[in-house]
Design an enzyme around this catalytic site. Structure first.
Site, PDB file in Angstrom:
ATOM      1  N   TYR A 158       0.953  -1.195  -0.039  1.00 34.43           N
ATOM      2  CA  TYR A 158       0.000   0.091   0.178  1.00 34.43           C
ATOM      3  C   TYR A 158       1.050   1.448   0.065  1.00 34.43           C
ATOM      4  O   TYR A 158       1.852   1.266   0.578  1.00 34.43           O
ATOM      5  CB  TYR A 158      -0.758   0.077   1.253  1.00 34.43           C
ATOM      6  CG  TYR A 158      -1.577   1.331   1.560  1.00 34.43           C
ATOM      7  CD1 TYR A 158      -2.922   1.400   0.767  1.00 34.43           C
ATOM      8  CD2 TYR A 158      -0.992   2.506   2.065  1.00 34.43           C
ATOM      9  CE1 TYR A 158      -3.705   2.619   1.283  1.00 34.43           C
ATOM     10  CE2 TYR A 158      -1.644   3.423   2.353  1.00 34.43           C
ATOM     11  CZ  TYR A 158      -2.823   3.709   1.974  1.00 34.43           C
ATOM     12  OH  TYR A 158      -3.798   4.906   2.076  1.00 34.43           O
ATOM     13  N   GLU A 177      -3.776   7.401  -3.790  1.00 35.22           N
ATOM     14  CA  GLU A 177      -3.638   6.045  -2.991  1.00 35.22           C
ATOM     15  C   GLU A 177      -3.329   4.908  -4.088  1.00 35.22           C
ATOM     16  O   GLU A 177      -3.783   4.978  -5.322  1.00 35.22           O
ATOM     17  CB  GLU A 177      -4.876   5.953  -1.992  1.00 35.22           C
ATOM     18  CG  GLU A 177      -4.744   4.860  -1.290  1.00 35.22           C
ATOM     19  CD  GLU A 177      -5.832   4.599  -0.423  1.00 35.22           C
ATOM     20  OE1 GLU A 177      -5.997   5.422   0.516  1.00 35.22           O
ATOM     21  OE2 GLU A 177      -6.853   4.209  -1.019  1.00 35.22           O
TER      22      GLU A 177
END
Lengths: 377, 372
Positions: A101, A189
């Site tokens: 991530y 993101e």
């Protein structure tokens, strides 16, 4: 403002962040054609402004173009958390070796952008943060000096061992930080950032929200706004320079100021009602805004009463009163309207309102209770 | 006494020839603020509302000796105006402008710090120290000189709270609107610290809203450093997550920044949170009554009625508010009044009996968050 995954990936691709090949489709046939062109197994991914698409069944794997067509047929029109799917992204299905991530947001406390990385990607990152916070690594970046290459490398080392992959990930982090500033993002993101069987590091997903305050200088991003994906009334409100959020209740609220609008909603709830919306008519009280506000609220069939709460400062109560009178002429509302106007030119306002003969209240609490009472009748 | 602005404040209005700038320059002047100059490039040498206009901040400060500026320029130019004010030596800068990009604010903030300048805002209503000075757009008619410091992230909600205080005879030292954006120059803690230090301020009202964690941090600060009574209000209990409620900062994201969390954090350190802005004065009187032997409140109540903006009175009564506000019932529930339903105006008139009158208390649950 939110943009879709496929749009964020366009921005990523422009910045040379590797993303899987793919195109967006609005019909099953288009999805079929895209899958055929890609000539590999694909993912069919719903494009809606909401998280948890996968869990909701909005992301599916298709072995071939025919399967992609069938899945696109299923997913298009699907309802995901109240949003209708109108577009799907048909994109190459990668062989995933690892998932991590990477995200960048504004940290309000330090007034710095914070980069967060985690080797535990691909799942709900908030859950990772809550349950295993040691798996999340953060870097607060000096907004003036910017992100240094070594800092990006250090973060990349939290994700990968292999120096080749570390370099690739560091490069992606640098570019992502560049995007964050360049498009006035409020969030970027990649979840997951993957490695595939070929050892490549790829942004499998992309999320990008833009700071509304920066939109004026981001015409290319502003043009990505998908009006289809937004609540039509919120769109209408924005065009009328109002701040509006649709809720589920039956008491329509028209208030000046965001804080007061929230406080008014809270009181509606407290006294046993349910607010139908958040609506802030803003500082200047152009009567036309009141008309637009009334029109939007009246278009919600659930609304049983409208509450108008104005604390006049710069906003002049007489302007608002003129707006109310105009709204009554144009819209002849079928539900009761109760007003509370206080502050600047309050007297004149009530004088103006005599022509429409509305119930009024003198305090915030009282106008709320009156509205609830009227909605119940 | 007051914080950040006072009688000596000399203000330059940046963007004075604009619609808002010219209007509010006039309003500030009418309130009694020393508006010594304005700046609009290209308009130097003219006058607006009798205020001399300069082309640059440097010139304006050199010619007028200003120590404060207030910014009304459009968002695309607001940050430039902040840099210009800092470089001209201004130490208190109030930015009213709404819509300033967060990125720009992040970059200018360290510059302010480095140069020892305070920024209030952006996207804020400014400050007002009753009978002394007003910098910004708060209506002068709702304030009254007195012992309460008010700090808030909102605009009109602040007015509502101030008005409630004023109607109940609780005047203010300074009212500060810190702004509803994500990145702001002055936060709750800065203001709490200033109010704690200011001898004239005997009690503090803090008005927060959903988004971020400033209220939680303020709660921790109050526990450690603030001995004066504090009453809070938090807006946005009914706000759904993920939706920006008008202010750029008012958004519940990732399940944090909810009103329930903030209320719980405040209650935990003994700060009562009003359920309605109109309950703030009642809670405040209770606290002030508890923390001081002789209650100024009673005295003030005599004058409690719809005040007129020009009047200057009150606030002279010494209310040595010492005892920490904490101590009282802490924990999961906190009593707040629910029956203050009478209209403010009516209430103000027959205020004699009010505080002693029957008041029902209900427990306000704070633990049940995640209501969506």
């Amino acid at each position: 403002m939110k943009i879709h995954e496929y749009q964020a990936k366009e921005i990523f691709a422009d910045a040379k962040i590797p993303v899987p090949a793919g195109e967006v489709a609005t019909t099953p046939v288009e999805a079929f054609e895209i899958a055929q062109r890609l000539n590999r197994p694909v993912m069919v991914k719903s494009q809606v402004h909401v998280g948890g698409r996968g869990k909701a069944g909005g992301i599916k794997y298709a072995e071939n173009a025919e399967a992609a067509k069938v899945l696109a047929h299923q997913i298009l029109g699907m309802d995901i958390k109240g949003l209708k799917v109108k577009k799907v992204l048909v994109t190459v299905a990668e062989d995933i070796i690892s998932e991590s991530y990477v995200g960048i947001i504004l940290d309000r406390a330090t007034k710095n952008p914070v980069i967060m990385v985690s080797p535990a990607g691909g799942v709900d990152i908030e859950e990772v943060a809550a349950k295993t916070p040691e798996k999340i690594f953060k870097l607060y970046v000096d907004p003036v000096e910017g992100l240094q290459a070594y800092q990006a490398r250090n973060l990349a080392y939290k994700l990968y061992r292999d120096i080749g992959q570390v370099r690739k990930a560091a490069d992606i982090i640098m570019k992502l930080y560049g995007i964050y500033w360049d498009v006035d993002a409020s969030l970027v993101e990649i979840n997951p950032l993957i490695t595939n069987t070929g050892g490549e590091v790829i942004a499998l997903d992309a999320k990008l929200n833009v700071d509304d305050n920066g939109l004026y200088r981001q015409p290319q991003v502003a043009a990505m706004r998908d009006l289809d994906a937004e609540d039509p009334y919120e769109v209408q409100a924005r065009e009328g320079d109002l701040s509006f959020v649709k809720l589920d209740g039956n008491i329509g609220c028209i208030v000046n100021g965001a804080g007061l609008a929230m406080a008014t909603m809270d009181l509606v709830k407290r006294y046993g009602g349910e607010p139908a919306n958040f609506l802030d008519i803003g500082g200047s009280s152009n009567p036309e805004k009141v008309v637009t506000a009334m029109r939007i609220i009246l278009s919600d069939p659930k609304v049983k009463a409208i509450l108008i709460n104005i604390f006049g400062g710069i906003t002049r109560c007489d302007d608002v009163a003129n707006g109310i009178v105009a709204a009554f002429k144009q819209l002849s509302p079928s539900v009761p309207v109760v007003v509370r106007l206080t502050g600047t030119n309050e007297k004149q306002a009530y004088e103006i309102l005599k022509s429409v003969n509305l119930p009024s209240a003198d305090t915030l609490d009282n106008v709320v209770k009156k509205a609830i009472e009227l909605a119940g009748e | 006494m007051s914080v950040f602005i006072n009688k000596k404040t000399k203000v330059v209005v940046q963007g004075i020839t604009g619609r808002d700038g010219s209007f509010h320059a006039g309003q500030m002047k009418a309130y009694g603020t020393k508006v010594v100059g304005g700046v609009t490039p290209g308009k130097g040498g003219t006058r607006v509302n009798g205020v001399p206009v300069f082309n640059t901040m440097e010139e304006a400060v050199a010619k007028t000796g200003a120590n404060t500026s207030v910014i009304y320029v459009p968002p695309a130019f607001a940050v430039d105006a902040i840099y210009e004010a800092v470089d001209a030596g201004i130490k208190t800068i109030v930015c009213i402008t709404e819509g300033v990009p967060a990125n720009d604010m992040m970059k200018v903030y360290p510059y302010l710090k480095k140069n020892g300048a305070r920024l209030v805002g952006p996207n804020c209503p400014g400050l007002i120290s009753p009978d002394e000075s007003k910098v910004g757009i708060m209506p002068g008619s709702i304030v009254k000189k007195g012992p309460v410091g008010v700090v808030s992230r909102s605009g009109t909600l602040t007015y509502e709270a101030i008005w409630a205080l004023t109607c109940e005879g609780l005047g203010q030292t300074t009212c500060i609107g810190i702004g509803g954006d994500q990145v702001i120059g002055t936060n709750f803690i800065d203001c709490l610290e200033a109010f704690q230090t200011d001898p004239a301020t005997k009690a503090i009202v803090m008005i927060g809203e959903i988004g971020g964690s400033d209220e939680e941090e303020a709660a921790r600060f109050i526990k450690k450093k603030v001995t004066k009574p504090v009453v809070a209000f938090i807006a946005g209990q009914t706000a759904p997550p993920g939706k920006r409620m008008g202010h750029a900062g008012a958004i519940i994201s990732g399940g944090t920044g909810t009103a329930a969390e903030k209320i719980a954090a405040l209650n935990k350190v003994g700060i009562p949170v009003a359920a309605s802005p109109t309950e703030i004065p009642g809670l405040m009187k209770e606290l002030m009554g508890r923390s001081t032997k002789k209650v100024a409140v009673k005295k003030v109540k005599k004058t409690a009625r719809k005040p007129t903006p020009k009047k200057k009175t009150g606030g002279k009564k010494k209310t040595a508010a010492r005892k920490p506000a904490a101590k009282k019932t802490t924990g999961k529930t906190r009593a707040t009044k629910t029956t203050r339903l009478t209209s403010l105006k009516k209430a103000a008139k027959k205020s004699k009996t009010k505080t002693t009158g029957a008041k029902k208390k209900t427990a306000r649950k704070t633990g049940k968050s995640k209501k969506a």
